[in-house]
Enzyme design. Structure first.
Site, PDB file in Angstrom:
ATOM      1  N   SER A 123     -14.930  -9.508  42.021  1.00 38.87           N
ATOM      2  CA  SER A 123     -16.080  -9.189  40.924  1.00 38.87           C
ATOM      3  C   SER A 123     -17.497  -8.644  41.695  1.00 38.87           C
ATOM      4  O   SER A 123     -17.284  -8.118  42.727  1.00 38.87           O
ATOM      5  CB  SER A 123     -16.285 -10.137  40.108  1.00 38.87           C
ATOM      6  OG  SER A 123     -16.831  -9.279  38.764  1.00 38.87           O
ATOM      7  N   ASP A 228      -6.478  -5.862  34.061  1.00 38.82           N
ATOM      8  CA  ASP A 228      -7.795  -6.224  34.156  1.00 38.82           C
ATOM      9  C   ASP A 228      -8.565  -5.245  33.011  1.00 38.82           C
ATOM     10  O   ASP A 228      -8.732  -4.155  33.215  1.00 38.82           O
ATOM     11  CB  ASP A 228      -8.494  -5.824  35.389  1.00 38.82           C
ATOM     12  CG  ASP A 228      -9.952  -6.231  35.902  1.00 38.82           C
ATOM     13  OD1 ASP A 228     -10.687  -6.725  34.754  1.00 38.82           O
ATOM     14  OD2 ASP A 228     -10.318  -6.447  37.085  1.00 38.82           O
ATOM     15  N   HIS A 256      -8.639 -10.125  35.230  1.00 37.89           N
ATOM     16  CA  HIS A 256      -9.916 -10.022  35.994  1.00 37.89           C
ATOM     17  C   HIS A 256     -10.013 -11.388  36.807  1.00 37.89           C
ATOM     18  O   HIS A 256     -10.264 -11.285  38.037  1.00 37.89           O
ATOM     19  CB  HIS A 256     -11.052  -9.802  35.370  1.00 37.89           C
ATOM     20  CG  HIS A 256     -12.513  -9.746  36.006  1.00 37.89           C
ATOM     21  ND1 HIS A 256     -12.484  -8.366  37.084  1.00 37.89           N
ATOM     22  CD2 HIS A 256     -13.518 -10.188  36.153  1.00 37.89           C
ATOM     23  CE1 HIS A 256     -13.568  -8.396  37.378  1.00 37.89           C
ATOM     24  NE2 HIS A 256     -14.391  -9.522  36.970  1.00 37.89           N
TER      25      HIS A 256
END
Length: 276
Positions: A123, A228, A256
């Site tokens: 991320s 995601d 995610h």
């Protein structure tokens, strides 16, 4: 009765498991702040784990710290400034916060004595990893990123706005962050993060680090969860197109946090890539 050879094998196994379970932690003064890190393994290939927004080694990478092969890899997880146990200071989000994290990460690894290492970035940590690999080609051996983006789109902004209010999060999602930070610091810092990531929309094409991708020369693996809900699939496709020689691996049911949900598949994938 077990044979003498069997007893020796069991002793070696138990010693290895005991050694592998060790995780040294501490703080190092880097660029004017005290950065917390965790360090495990004794392998020749050094790897830095870079957490997501408000993340830490504890919240984001426990299965990797525990299960990545300690005989092949030396694994370091860090808490970026203002996150986890790298406080004070409180976290802020100036326009250059990803570049600042990149500089902190490199200087921390150098302070710990690592001359060359690979990056695993999730991320926001993946964005930091992209910048780090681009600007430090002689230091970075290999790069793995997932749930990451090089620009902020209008679709991204709608997603960020929808998750700004943490009171709407599930208790399961809120609990580890509130335990780490306390409810108020978590809430306030998350709102600042949304403001921080939103500022990139003022750049042409929402640019975060688009122009740097062509500078990445190390072998690069992009992992994406097909389900995601935070990072749309056009982001990994953009990375694949713009990072020379990169490859993309999609986990069909991954979301995610695919590295936490599909630990064995993810760790095996990463170990194979890093060992090639």
């Amino acid at each position: 009765m077990a044979s003498r050879a069997g007893c020796r094998a069991l002793k070696v196994l138990m010693q290895t498991r005991f050694y592998s379970s060790k995780c040294v932690s501490g703080k190092r003064s880097v660029n004017g702040v005290n950065l917390f890190y965790q360090h495990t393994g004794h392998g020749s290939h050094s790897v830095l784990l870079l957490p997501g927004a408000l993340g830490s080694g504890k919240t984001d990478f426990a299965p990797q710290l525990e299960q990545l092969d300690k005989s092949c890899f030396t694994v370091v997880a860090w808490d970026p400034r203002g996150y986890g146990r790298s406080r004070p200071p409180d976290r802020d989000f100036p326009a250059h916060f990803f570049h600042r994290d990149s500089k902190d990460a490199v200087h921390l690894m150098q302070a710990l004595g690592f001359a060359r290492f690979s990056l695993l970035g999730w991320s926001d940590g993946g964005i930091t990893a992209l910048i780090t690999a681009a600007l430090n080609p002689t230091l970075i051996q290999k790069l793995v990123v997932w749930g990451s983006n090089a620009y902020v789109s209008e679709e991204d902004m709608q997603i960020y706005k929808s998750i700004r209010d943490v009171s709407l999060w599930s208790e399961r999602m809120r609990r580890p962050m509130e335990e780490m930070y306390g409810a108020q610091y978590f809430r306030d810092t998350w709102e600042r993060w949304v403001g921080g990531i939103s500022q990139f929309t003022h750049n042409p094409q929402g640019n975060i680090c688009m122009e740097l991708l062509q500078l990445i020369s190390c072998p690069t693996l992009i992992v994406h969860g097909a389900k995601d809900p935070v990072v749309p699939s056009f982001h990994p496709q953009y990375l694949l197109k713009n990072i020379k020689g990169s490859r993309l691996h999609v986990i069909p049911d991954g979301k995610h946090n695919l590295h936490l949900r599909y630990v064995s598949e993810f760790n095996t994938l990463v170990e194979k890539f890093l060992s090639e």
